[in-house]
Design a protein around this motif. Structure first.
Motif, PDB file in Angstrom:
ATOM      1  N   PRO A  99       0.356  -1.161  -0.176  1.00  0.00           N
ATOM      2  CA  PRO A  99      -0.382  -0.156  -0.293  1.00  0.00           C
ATOM      3  C   PRO A  99       1.036   0.836   0.157  1.00  0.00           C
ATOM      4  CG  PRO A  99      -0.011  -0.782   2.039  1.00  0.00           C
ATOM      5  CD  PRO A  99       0.848  -2.404   1.450  1.00  0.00           C
ATOM      6  N   ILE A 100       0.748   2.219  -0.349  1.00  0.00           N
ATOM      7  CA  ILE A 100       1.468   3.194  -1.020  1.00  0.00           C
ATOM      8  C   ILE A 100       1.325   4.187   0.154  1.00  0.00           C
ATOM      9  CG2 ILE A 100       0.523   3.561  -3.484  1.00  0.00           C
ATOM     10  CD1 ILE A 100      -0.987   6.776  -2.067  1.00  0.00           C
ATOM     11  N   ALA A 101       1.250   3.699   1.359  1.00  0.00           N
ATOM     12  CA  ALA A 101       1.782   4.837   2.327  1.00  0.00           C
ATOM     13  C   ALA A 101       1.192   4.193   4.202  1.00  0.00           C
ATOM     14  CB  ALA A 101       1.133   6.651   2.721  1.00  0.00           C
ATOM     15  N   MET A 102       1.608   4.323   5.037  1.00  0.00           N
ATOM     16  CA  MET A 102       0.955   4.502   6.141  1.00  0.00           C
ATOM     17  C   MET A 102      -0.705   4.131   5.976  1.00  0.00           C
ATOM     18  SD  MET A 102       3.245   2.429   8.021  1.00  0.00           S
ATOM     19  CE  MET A 102       3.177   2.673   9.244  1.00  0.00           C
ATOM     20  N   ALA A 108      -2.694  11.343   0.892  1.00  0.00           N
ATOM     21  CA  ALA A 108      -3.609  12.281   0.170  1.00  0.00           C
ATOM     22  C   ALA A 108      -2.358  13.316   0.497  1.00  0.00           C
ATOM     23  CB  ALA A 108      -4.920  12.873   0.975  1.00  0.00           C
ATOM     24  N   VAL A 109      -1.178  13.358   1.274  1.00  0.00           N
ATOM     25  CA  VAL A 109      -0.366  13.746   1.134  1.00  0.00           C
ATOM     26  C   VAL A 109       0.590  13.714  -0.592  1.00  0.00           C
ATOM     27  CG1 VAL A 109       1.971  15.001   1.179  1.00  0.00           C
ATOM     28  CG2 VAL A 109       0.115  14.724   3.331  1.00  0.00           C
ATOM     29  N   LEU A 110       1.167  12.479  -0.659  1.00  0.00           N
ATOM     30  CA  LEU A 110       1.443  12.178  -2.089  1.00  0.00           C
ATOM     31  C   LEU A 110       1.054  12.856  -3.261  1.00  0.00           C
ATOM     32  CD1 LEU A 110       3.329   8.780  -0.837  1.00  0.00           C
ATOM     33  CD2 LEU A 110       4.552  10.783  -0.654  1.00  0.00           C
ATOM     34  N   LYS A 111      -0.671  12.731  -2.690  1.00  0.00           N
ATOM     35  CA  LYS A 111      -1.180  12.402  -4.354  1.00  0.00           C
ATOM     36  C   LYS A 111      -1.428  14.520  -4.199  1.00  0.00           C
ATOM     37  CE  LYS A 111      -6.467  12.996  -3.797  1.00  0.00           C
ATOM     38  NZ  LYS A 111      -7.014  13.616  -4.688  1.00  0.00           N
ATOM     39  N   ARG A 112      -1.325  15.046  -3.508  1.00  0.00           N
ATOM     40  CA  ARG A 112      -0.779  16.532  -3.918  1.00  0.00           C
ATOM     41  C   ARG A 112      -0.140  17.070  -4.141  1.00  0.00           C
ATOM     42  NH1 ARG A 112      -4.469  17.023   1.234  1.00  0.00           N
ATOM     43  NH2 ARG A 112      -2.945  17.017   2.470  1.00  0.00           N
ATOM     44  N   GLU A 113       1.303  16.486  -3.268  1.00  0.00           N
ATOM     45  CA  GLU A 113       1.968  16.453  -3.813  1.00  0.00           C
ATOM     46  C   GLU A 113       2.452  16.425  -5.460  1.00  0.00           C
ATOM     47  OE1 GLU A 113       4.606  18.658  -2.506  1.00  0.00           O
ATOM     48  OE2 GLU A 113       3.891  18.428  -1.221  1.00  0.00           O
ATOM     49  N   LEU A 114       1.884  15.386  -5.814  1.00  0.00           N
ATOM     50  CA  LEU A 114       1.976  15.041  -7.526  1.00  0.00           C
ATOM     51  C   LEU A 114       0.897  16.207  -8.140  1.00  0.00           C
ATOM     52  CD1 LEU A 114       2.159  11.425  -7.544  1.00  0.00           C
ATOM     53  CD2 LEU A 114       3.858  13.045  -8.473  1.00  0.00           C
ATOM     54  N   GLU A 115      -0.544  16.395  -7.483  1.00  0.00           N
ATOM     55  CA  GLU A 115      -1.237  17.514  -8.666  1.00  0.00           C
ATOM     56  C   GLU A 115      -0.284  18.929  -8.534  1.00  0.00           C
ATOM     57  OE1 GLU A 115      -5.379  15.822  -6.774  1.00  0.00           O
ATOM     58  OE2 GLU A 115      -4.724  17.959  -5.891  1.00  0.00           O
ATOM     59  N   ASP A 317      -2.595   2.033 -15.419  1.00  0.00           N
ATOM     60  CA  ASP A 317      -1.692   2.123 -15.266  1.00  0.00           C
ATOM     61  C   ASP A 317      -2.385   2.579 -13.460  1.00  0.00           C
ATOM     62  OD1 ASP A 317       0.745   0.048 -15.967  1.00  0.00           O
ATOM     63  OD2 ASP A 317       0.963   3.057 -17.152  1.00  0.00           O
ATOM     64  N   ALA A 318      -1.778   2.092 -12.665  1.00  0.00           N
ATOM     65  CA  ALA A 318      -2.290   2.370 -11.317  1.00  0.00           C
ATOM     66  C   ALA A 318      -1.506   3.968 -11.138  1.00  0.00           C
ATOM     67  CB  ALA A 318      -2.326   1.922 -10.382  1.00  0.00           C
ATOM     68  N   THR A 319      -2.576   5.012 -10.635  1.00  0.00           N
ATOM     69  CA  THR A 319      -1.608   6.082 -10.457  1.00  0.00           C
ATOM     70  C   THR A 319      -2.246   7.116  -8.656  1.00  0.00           C
ATOM     71  OG1 THR A 319      -3.591   7.297 -10.184  1.00  0.00           O
ATOM     72  CG2 THR A 319      -2.349   7.027 -12.380  1.00  0.00           C
ATOM     73  N   ILE A 320      -1.357   7.109  -8.034  1.00  0.00           N
ATOM     74  CA  ILE A 320      -1.423   7.781  -6.901  1.00  0.00           C
ATOM     75  C   ILE A 320      -2.375   8.276  -6.124  1.00  0.00           C
ATOM     76  CG2 ILE A 320      -1.299  10.811  -6.874  1.00  0.00           C
ATOM     77  CD1 ILE A 320       1.226   8.331  -4.945  1.00  0.00           C
ATOM     78  N   GLU A 321      -3.725   8.199  -7.146  1.00  0.00           N
ATOM     79  CA  GLU A 321      -5.282   9.004  -7.283  1.00  0.00           C
ATOM     80  C   GLU A 321      -5.816   7.389  -6.795  1.00  0.00           C
ATOM     81  OE1 GLU A 321      -7.531  11.023  -7.316  1.00  0.00           O
ATOM     82  OE2 GLU A 321      -8.916  10.587  -6.676  1.00  0.00           O
ATOM     83  N   GLN A 347     -15.080   9.768  -0.088  1.00  0.00           N
ATOM     84  CA  GLN A 347     -13.282  10.506  -0.372  1.00  0.00           C
ATOM     85  C   GLN A 347     -13.291  12.199   0.142  1.00  0.00           C
ATOM     86  OE1 GLN A 347     -12.201   9.518  -4.669  1.00  0.00           O
ATOM     87  NE2 GLN A 347     -13.370   7.467  -4.122  1.00  0.00           N
ATOM     88  N   GLU A 348     -13.939  12.600  -0.261  1.00  0.00           N
ATOM     89  CA  GLU A 348     -14.002  14.174  -0.232  1.00  0.00           C
ATOM     90  C   GLU A 348     -13.301  14.444   1.231  1.00  0.00           C
ATOM     91  OE1 GLU A 348     -15.950  13.781  -4.223  1.00  0.00           O
ATOM     92  OE2 GLU A 348     -16.089  12.654  -1.524  1.00  0.00           O
ATOM     93  N   ALA A 349     -13.468  13.170   2.534  1.00  0.00           N
ATOM     94  CA  ALA A 349     -13.296  14.178   3.527  1.00  0.00           C
ATOM     95  C   ALA A 349     -12.018  13.786   3.787  1.00  0.00           C
ATOM     96  CB  ALA A 349     -14.132  12.587   4.488  1.00  0.00           C
ATOM     97  N   GLU A 350     -11.399  13.049   2.743  1.00  0.00           N
ATOM     98  CA  GLU A 350      -9.703  13.428   3.182  1.00  0.00           C
ATOM     99  C   GLU A 350      -8.962  14.804   2.310  1.00  0.00           C
ATOM    100  OE1 GLU A 350      -8.260  11.717   5.330  1.00  0.00           O
ATOM    101  OE2 GLU A 350     -10.139  10.738   6.028  1.00  0.00           O
ATOM    102  N   HIS A 351      -9.572  15.341   1.655  1.00  0.00           N
ATOM    103  CA  HIS A 351      -9.484  15.841   0.250  1.00  0.00           C
ATOM    104  C   HIS A 351      -8.790  17.164   1.788  1.00  0.00           C
ATOM    105  CE1 HIS A 351      -9.069  14.557  -3.824  1.00  0.00           C
ATOM    106  NE2 HIS A 351     -10.402  13.271  -2.850  1.00  0.00           N
ATOM    107  N   GLY A 352      -7.943  18.007   1.306  1.00  0.00           N
ATOM    108  CA  GLY A 352      -7.501  19.039   2.064  1.00  0.00           C
ATOM    109  C   GLY A 352      -7.901  20.505   1.604  1.00  0.00           C
TER     110      GLY A 352
END
Ligand code: NAD
Length: 352
Positions: A99-102, A108-115, A317-321, A347-352
């Motif tokens: 899994p991509i994180a803990m 969500a941080v990785l997702k935002r950084e890649l955005e 391929d699977a993305t960070i999303e 999902q929305e609950a986690e978006h900063g």
């Protein structure tokens, strides 16, 4: 064409698969290696003839190499976030293990950084590359199964039964995040999502069967604080109802992975042990029949990574999303079996 210079971070079990894929491709080469364990680094460096100047014990030193094109990240789960985060900051494309994180917050941080800083990247949901899965996806997209009502999935292994296996990272929450759920369930959650859609609520039961194991390389025992098995009931956004059985304690099972998908007009059964094959019953057919998957559905994970880096990706391929949604669902399943109740996956609950 110039070969892609790939750095391999984490030189354990899965790195062998990453390295095999690099060596099998004409598009890439093993350029550098990184492991915090100097012994593992020396052994793999010698085996692959990677010069000492391109062997690293710290991933940051590797990532700073201007000649390096991309990295694979195959360390224990607790390091995924930090290494992927540094790769993004240093503009190095990456293939990140699952899994991509803990937890979903890290994901969500990785997702935002890649955005903010888009880079070619892949999450290593390896079973997306099975021809049977790709064929099943096509059948479902063509409407051959009608409306999906049920998805019954299993991912079963047995190695946990051996009580002599020490307290490796997979048994420790602080290093793995969860047990069988993140290890095996992450794959099933990804597969059922690409085939049937988003999961919107879950209720789960999980448990630890062997509660203490020997400390590796030390006297005494330590606590296993993750799930050895996890059973989940869930609902998809479409209304389809699903069950997922995950265990490291399924006697006799090596890497048993099966999905059964039932629709209003047809059904299919995918089993990992039957390579390049699927069983289907469509329309008025009297029985389930075996279908040998046409060769055009075959794909390789590592070659797909190189295709992506060469701007020739097939979009599957699977993305960070995808990794984030996977992690969020894992977190909600943990919440469900901890609180013993249904939990919504929003999902929305986690978006900063
Ligand atoms: N996609 C799949 O099907 C699949 C299969 C197996 C494992 N995995 C994933 O791969 C990852 C690794 O699993 P594994 O079985 O290879 O583990 P492993 O324990 O065999 O190997 C991990 C390696 O990472 C090294 N390491 C630890 N911290 C490091 C750091 N900070 N920097 C560099 N190296 C570090 C360790 O020394 C070890 O050599 C996990 O996230 C696991 O979930 C995925």
């Amino acid at each position: 064409m110039k070969k892609l210079k790939i750095g391999v971070i984490g030189l354990g079990g899965i790195a062998n698969f990453h390295i095999e894929g690099i060596l099998a491709s004409g598009d890439a080469e093993v350029w550098s290696l990184c492991d915090c364990n100097a012994k593992a680094l020396l052994a793999k460096g010698g085996e692959l003839n990677v010069p000492a100047s391109r062997r690293y014990t710290n991933h940051l030193d590797m990532l700073k190499d201007p000649e390096l094109d991309a990295v694979t990240i195959g360390t224990p789960n607790s390091n995924h976030f930090a290494i992927a985060y540094d790769a993004i900051k240093l503009n190095k494309p990456f293939a990140l293990e699952k899994p991509i994180a803990m937890n979903a917050e890290e994901a969500a941080v990785l997702k935002r950084e890649l955005e903010a800083n888009p880079l070619p990247h892949m999450v290593c949901f390896s079973y997306r590359y099975k021809s049977a899965v790709r064929y099943a996806k096509k059948l479902i997209e063509l409407g051959s199964l009608g409306t999906i009502n049920h998805v019954y999935s299993q991912y079963l292994q047995s190695w946990g039964i051996r009580e002599d296996i020490p307290l490796v990272w997979r048994f420790r929450k602080e290093l793995s995040g969860s047990g069988a759920l993140g290890d095996l369930g992450s794959h099933i959650l990804d597969l059922t999502r690409i085939l049937v859609g988003e999961t919107v609520r879950v209720v789960a039961d999980a448990g630890t069967i062997v509660k203490e194991r020997d400390l590796p390389g030390a006297e005494g025992k330590g606590e296993v604080d993750v799930d050895d098995f996890c059973h989940v009931l869930s609902r998809f956004e479409s209304g389809a109802s699903a069950s997922m059985s995950i265990s490291r304690f399924a006697y006799g099972r090596g890497n048993y992975q099966q999905l059964e998908i039932y629709g209003t007009k047809g059904a299919l059964v995918y089993n990992l042990e039957e390579e390049d094959t699927i069983h289907v019953k469509l329309g008025e057919e009297r029985e389930f029949r075996r279908v040998d998957i046409p060769v055009e559905f075959r794909a390789g994970q590592m070659q797909s990574f190189f295709n992506l880096l060469n701007e020739k990706g097939d979009g599957l391929d699977a993305t960070i999303e995808d990794g984030y949604i996977n992690q969020l669902t894992i977190d909600r399943i943990i919440q469900s079996f901890t609180d013993e109740r249904w939990v919504t996956v929003e999902q929305e609950a986690e978006h900063g």
